[in-house]
Design a protein around this motif. Structure first.
Motif, PDB file in Angstrom:
ATOM      1  N   ALA A  80      -2.700   9.078  -8.089  1.00  0.00           N
ATOM      2  CA  ALA A  80      -2.775  10.504  -7.777  1.00  0.00           C
ATOM      3  C   ALA A  80      -1.633  10.917  -6.852  1.00  0.00           C
ATOM      4  N   ALA A  81      -1.339  10.081  -5.859  1.00  0.00           N
ATOM      5  CA  ALA A  81      -0.251  10.391  -4.922  1.00  0.00           C
ATOM      6  C   ALA A  81       1.101  10.377  -5.632  1.00  0.00           C
ATOM      7  N   LEU A  82       1.324   9.374  -6.482  1.00  0.00           N
ATOM      8  CA  LEU A  82       2.598   9.295  -7.204  1.00  0.00           C
ATOM      9  C   LEU A  82       2.737  10.463  -8.164  1.00  0.00           C
ATOM     10  N   ASP A  83       1.675  10.784  -8.915  1.00  0.00           N
ATOM     11  CA  ASP A  83       1.730  11.913  -9.842  1.00  0.00           C
ATOM     12  C   ASP A  83       2.005  13.220  -9.111  1.00  0.00           C
ATOM     13  N   ALA A  84       1.373  13.415  -7.958  1.00  0.00           N
ATOM     14  CA  ALA A  84       1.605  14.637  -7.172  1.00  0.00           C
ATOM     15  C   ALA A  84       3.049  14.700  -6.693  1.00  0.00           C
ATOM     16  N   GLU A 110      -0.928  -1.364  -2.867  1.00  0.00           N
ATOM     17  CA  GLU A 110      -0.982  -2.538  -1.997  1.00  0.00           C
ATOM     18  C   GLU A 110      -0.369  -2.259  -0.624  1.00  0.00           C
ATOM     19  N   LYS A 111       0.799  -1.622  -0.606  1.00  0.00           N
ATOM     20  CA  LYS A 111       1.495  -1.389   0.667  1.00  0.00           C
ATOM     21  C   LYS A 111       0.836  -0.318   1.528  1.00  0.00           C
ATOM     22  N   ALA A 112       0.171   0.654   0.906  1.00  0.00           N
ATOM     23  CA  ALA A 112      -0.438   1.752   1.662  1.00  0.00           C
ATOM     24  C   ALA A 112      -1.947   1.581   1.820  1.00  0.00           C
ATOM     25  N   ASN A 113      -2.462   0.444   1.409  1.00  0.00           N
ATOM     26  CA  ASN A 113      -3.906   0.175   1.484  1.00  0.00           C
ATOM     27  C   ASN A 113      -4.718   1.277   0.807  1.00  0.00           C
ATOM     28  N   LEU A 114      -4.314   1.637  -0.408  1.00  0.00           N
ATOM     29  CA  LEU A 114      -5.003   2.645  -1.212  1.00  0.00           C
ATOM     30  C   LEU A 114      -5.578   1.972  -2.452  1.00  0.00           C
ATOM     31  N   THR A 115      -6.520   2.662  -3.069  1.00  0.00           N
ATOM     32  CA  THR A 115      -6.962   2.189  -4.373  1.00  0.00           C
ATOM     33  C   THR A 115      -5.890   2.569  -5.391  1.00  0.00           C
ATOM     34  N   LYS A 116      -5.927   1.954  -6.566  1.00  0.00           N
ATOM     35  CA  LYS A 116      -4.945   2.287  -7.593  1.00  0.00           C
ATOM     36  C   LYS A 116      -5.107   3.728  -8.061  1.00  0.00           C
TER      37      LYS A 116
END
Length: 137
Positions: free
Chosen positions: A71-75, A60-66
């Protein structure tokens, strides 16, 4: 024995269970187990964000899809884990520093049998919050 107590300062009800265990004929062991039901206190004051909720907030805050946020959090988590496995520090300015600390071997006591046991040396992950991560406002 069950005791119901009302604490006037908080007006919450706690149930205290006192359970007695016999260790042997000459020595009694008393254990007190506090099982508290504090109405609308713990659930309203303590909130734990799980990984799914964190992914949703990042999306929500970064205007990304879930999917992209996951993927970003896992990386990010994998990169931090890999660095810690190499005994590196990970410093995130404004947030804090992750590091590895070594605990030396020591002698402990088994609480059930009172026998001395050897606790081996190990590595543990430590986190030191940054100065900007001030939770008290």
């Amino acid at each position: 024995m069950i005791l119901d107590t009302i604490y006037p300062e908080s007006q919450h009800i706690c149930t205290i269970f006192v359970i007695f265990f016999e260790k042997n004929a000459s020595n009694s062991v008393f254990r007190v187990i506090f099982a508290s039901r504090i109405k609308n206190f713990i659930l309203n004051t303590i909130s734990i964000m799980n990984k799914t909720e964190l992914i949703n907030a990042v999306a929500e805050k970064a205007n990304l899809t879930k999917v992209q946020a996951k993927a970003a959090l896992d990386a990010t988590l994998n990169t931090i884990t890999e660095a810690l496995l190499k005994d590196d520090k990970v410093a995130i300015i404004g947030f804090g520093t992750f590091g590895v600390s070594e605990k030396t071997a020591r002698t402990g006591i088994n609480p059930r049998t009172k026998e001395k046991i050897e606790i081996p040396a190990r590595k543990v992950v430590k986190f030191k919050p940054g100065a900007e991560l001030n939770l008290v406002k």
